[in-house]
Design an enzyme around this catalytic site. Sequence first.
Site, PDB file in Angstrom:
ATOM      1  N   HIS A   1       0.827  -1.198   0.000  1.00  0.00           N
ATOM      2  CA  HIS A   1       0.000   0.000   0.000  1.00  0.00           C
ATOM      3  C   HIS A   1       0.873   1.264   0.000  1.00  0.00           C
ATOM      4  O   HIS A   1       0.720   2.136  -0.872  1.00  0.00           O
ATOM      5  CB  HIS A   1      -0.914  -0.030   1.234  1.00  0.00           C
ATOM      6  CG  HIS A   1      -1.779   1.172   1.383  1.00  0.00           C
ATOM      7  ND1 HIS A   1      -3.094   1.181   0.983  1.00  0.00           N
ATOM      8  CD2 HIS A   1      -1.534   2.402   1.884  1.00  0.00           C
ATOM      9  CE1 HIS A   1      -3.615   2.376   1.226  1.00  0.00           C
ATOM     10  NE2 HIS A   1      -2.684   3.131   1.776  1.00  0.00           N
ATOM     11  N   GLU A   2       1.778   1.346   0.965  1.00  0.00           N
ATOM     12  CA  GLU A   2       2.614   2.553   1.063  1.00  0.00           C
ATOM     13  C   GLU A   2       3.559   2.655  -0.138  1.00  0.00           C
ATOM     14  O   GLU A   2       3.867   3.756  -0.595  1.00  0.00           O
ATOM     15  CB  GLU A   2       3.390   2.568   2.388  1.00  0.00           C
ATOM     16  CG  GLU A   2       2.530   2.484   3.658  1.00  0.00           C
ATOM     17  CD  GLU A   2       1.458   3.562   3.774  1.00  0.00           C
ATOM     18  OE1 GLU A   2       1.558   4.600   3.089  1.00  0.00           O
ATOM     19  OE2 GLU A   2       0.492   3.348   4.543  1.00  0.00           O
TER      20      GLU A   2
ATOM     21  N   HIS B   1       1.720   4.382  -2.833  1.00  0.00           N
ATOM     22  CA  HIS B   1       1.823   5.842  -2.643  1.00  0.00           C
ATOM     23  C   HIS B   1       3.194   6.324  -3.114  1.00  0.00           C
ATOM     24  O   HIS B   1       3.309   7.345  -3.795  1.00  0.00           O
ATOM     25  CB  HIS B   1       1.681   6.198  -1.154  1.00  0.00           C
ATOM     26  CG  HIS B   1       0.273   6.209  -0.638  1.00  0.00           C
ATOM     27  ND1 HIS B   1      -0.704   7.001  -1.185  1.00  0.00           N
ATOM     28  CD2 HIS B   1      -0.316   5.554   0.401  1.00  0.00           C
ATOM     29  CE1 HIS B   1      -1.848   6.832  -0.500  1.00  0.00           C
ATOM     30  NE2 HIS B   1      -1.633   5.955   0.459  1.00  0.00           N
TER      31      HIS B   1
ATOM     32  N   GLU C   1      -4.476   7.758  -3.091  1.00  0.00           N
ATOM     33  CA  GLU C   1      -4.968   6.513  -2.508  1.00  0.00           C
ATOM     34  C   GLU C   1      -5.292   5.487  -3.600  1.00  0.00           C
ATOM     35  O   GLU C   1      -5.157   4.280  -3.393  1.00  0.00           O
ATOM     36  CB  GLU C   1      -6.205   6.796  -1.654  1.00  0.00           C
ATOM     37  CG  GLU C   1      -6.667   5.644  -0.809  1.00  0.00           C
ATOM     38  CD  GLU C   1      -5.738   5.332   0.367  1.00  0.00           C
ATOM     39  OE1 GLU C   1      -4.805   6.117   0.641  1.00  0.00           O
ATOM     40  OE2 GLU C   1      -5.931   4.272   0.992  1.00  0.00           O
TER      41      GLU C   1
END
Lengths: 503, 503
Positions: free
Chosen positions: B268-269, B272, B298
């Site tokens: 997820h990060e 980003h 996001e």
Amino acid sequence: MATSEQNYDALVLELKEISLLAYTAAVLGWDEQTQLPRNAANYRGDQLSLLAKLVHERLVAPKLGDLLSSLKASPLPGAADSDAAVNVRQTRRVVDRARKMPSSLVQELARVAVVAQHAWVEARKNSDFAAFAPMLEQMIGLKKQQAACLGPTAHPYDALIDEYEPGETAAGVAEVFVSLRGPLVDLVGRIAQVSHKGKGALLTGDFPRAGQEAFAREASVAIGFDFDRGRMDTSTHPFCTHLGPSDTRISTRYDERHFNDAFFGVLHESGHGLYQQGLPVEHFGTPCGEYTSMGIHESQSRLWENFVGRRRSFWRHFFPKLQQRFPATKAVSEDDWYRAVNHVAPGFIRVEADEATYNLHVLLRFELETALISGDLSVSDLPGAWNEKMKAYLGLTPPDAARGVLQDIHWSSGGVGYFPTYTLGNLYAAQFFAKAQEDLGDLDSSFARGDFKPLLDWLRANIHSKGQRYGARELVRRVTGKPLSAAPLLAHLALKAKEAYGV
Amino acid sequence: MATSEQNYDALVLELKEISLLAYTAAVLGWDEQTQLPRNAANYRGDQLSLLAKLVHERLVAPKLGDLLSSLKASPLPGAADSDAAVNVRQTRRVVDRARKMPSSLVQELARVAVVAQHAWVEARKNSDFAAFAPMLEQMIGLKKQQAACLGPTAHPYDALIDEYEPGETAAGVAEVFVSLRGPLVDLVGRIAQVSHKGKGALLTGDFPRAGQEAFAREASVAIGFDFDRGRMDTSTHPFCTHLGPSDTRISTRYDERHFNDAFFGVLHESGHGLYQQGLPVEHFGTPCGEYTSMGIHESQSRLWENFVGRRRSFWRHFFPKLQQRFPATKAVSEDDWYRAVNHVAPGFIRVEADEATYNLHVLLRFELETALISGDLSVSDLPGAWNEKMKAYLGLTPPDAARGVLQDIHWSSGGVGYFPTYTLGNLYAAQFFAKAQEDLGDLDSSFARGDFKPLLDWLRANIHSKGQRYGARELVRRVTGKPLSAAPLLAHLALKAKEAYGV
């Protein structure tokens, strides 16, 4: 019209706001040395350059200047060492220096320091002086410009050392170094004649990193470092930095084959940290809450590293703990361990040097950097000059640049004039420790119990709490009743030599 | 008189200098969340407050205002989506917002955010909402003040969400959320009727931290995160932050009993981070080089976490590597593992939620924070309201505040209006991924080979490289040819449910 009290309050407020920005640069600097991704150095340089400009602008702005003028015309009542007098006097000193520096030079120094440091890290890794030389050339050029702006001084170096050791000069340093050199060379020579084959070998072996870190942290806590107001990390070059009134950070590097480097490095940096953590928090951001000189700072690190950490009573407490952490040391006697941590032998690396030969490393650097700044030595001739002096003072020729001229970060970061503060620190430390023993009596029985508080309290009361109230040489005189002298350090080293080598 | 070109160049220079300061605050923020000693939060708050003030001063200063006025009177020629038009338009937007905010409020928000975050960390540790309530009260009060300054808007919340999702409104969010809610509740309900006892249990077991870290890092590198331009650390709340054009930092937290949290957190990060690393470096510090909205941000993290990281072909490549790192998984089939990472079941913690129920966590927060800001809900009634909604939407009652109302950092840091961007991100991600499949054809065979470059290149070209050229809703329409819609996400979730549960 504002009263003197109002002007002084406004001065303190302005200083505290400027320090918020200055300590922001300290955060960026810490991050740069411990965290920064490989490709991010240029942008960080731009940021630090901007912050340096902003701080410089505030220091030379009419606001601060007007407050200082008003306080000169109508000073607050009080002694020369009252809080207000100290804060005004020391602020004037900083502002006077800032006014002599053009903003463009301030920015350029900050920017090049970051880029040159990263070039140095790479060059040191590859032991490639030629790759670093252009950056060093640029930095030395900037430092010469800086000296010219800040001068005239008897020696251009005086303008640079003044940043780290206010009031000190090349001639003043040379005088005290000369009085140290003869007896020290003599002592190191006598030790060399005694057979001490393998004396230091106990410190080489199997010292896993996790154990080293835990043990060093335990010692740091024991001597008083407060980890709720600080932290410990790893970096290429060990250091201590201060990011705020409750944020003092030390760093170290680990070598799993050698015990010395990290452990005594952590004691050293913790000593710096104890000074920072002992500065009066209520004065943070003003001269009364700041360290007085790098030499005094170094005296605190040296005192804990050498005068405490290499003392027999220190190991009376820590040796059983060491044996628990590192099973191989169970076969070693406390007596042999004590001799090992006090082993004296010339080596290539300053930060790994014993407390006697260390000062010869400093002498060499002091001589080289004064010559670089006066123009008597060129950057291209530096590696040769380094190796010549290593041969003359320590009898060694570095096998490569990484273990020679490239070993230290200082010149890459613009820290010309910093090296002598190391030996000044050793001298101050010896003088302070002798006086502490005189005042406190038997320190060894408290050390053997793992109790370092009496000594720390003495340092807090006599040195840390004073901030910039007194300059280094005056502080020494006030605390010990005597001027700076090489005698206490020489006496300390002679006693160690007698205990460890019978000479 | 300056030409339009000269005015534009001056604008870019000014923006880049302002961004040096703004990204300095980002360094201090990263340090605060990953490094700061326990007692140092107040001073850090003062520093961030000063930086916020300095940035705000530069944004509202005549210099930038005059440049914008001149460029309004004599614009540069070019289309509405030319670099110059975008930079001028988006700068005007930021300056207009800044001008509505008094400097004192800017500073206070920055200062309280640091102190409240540290209060939140402690309160969460002790599961003690009462200890956090006064700080939250203060923060909500400040956010109401902020909304009042930035308004009037149809709903005060509109002024706040606009900071994260420019142009978005409470009504706009509610509309799309409603179209999602019915089908989603239906789907989750159908899955609940199928027996799936122990389906997710494979993810609980013995996953040593070092192995998790190495495996997550391997996956992050495989999808394209550049560690020469970034780094990965640990923090209480996982995040991604951007500190400079080549300094993107992600963080995660490890639970040695659960695989899901850190691994999918890192994907997820990293998602980003890929967006940040894909923004055009030459425009860094100007709108053309900045992300366009948090919802789009996001969408990139969700796309890599869920649409890629929970896909069968992803695990075709990574499952053998997982089995090598964690021997206990050798007894597991790839098929069962695939089902486990796609296990759907209501839970207490948003960041641990599956991709279906996750949106119900967001819905709840969106409803609560709009009510806090409108004044319909008080801070003291918040824990009760939280628990009621958890019961209504997910059928669960949190056993304590740490697993309920205290689980997220956002409100403590002033991030009111941020939560809806998570579900907007899911919606955008589904729409982008469907279009990428349409454009690129068979992605699965490249995923199965561990090759994620075709997808990353598509995202770089269509989304990352655009910076703020288009707002979120316009970007979606341009890239996919369709307006924002819940249909692609619902189709994706339905397909997963069919594969994993046969419903």
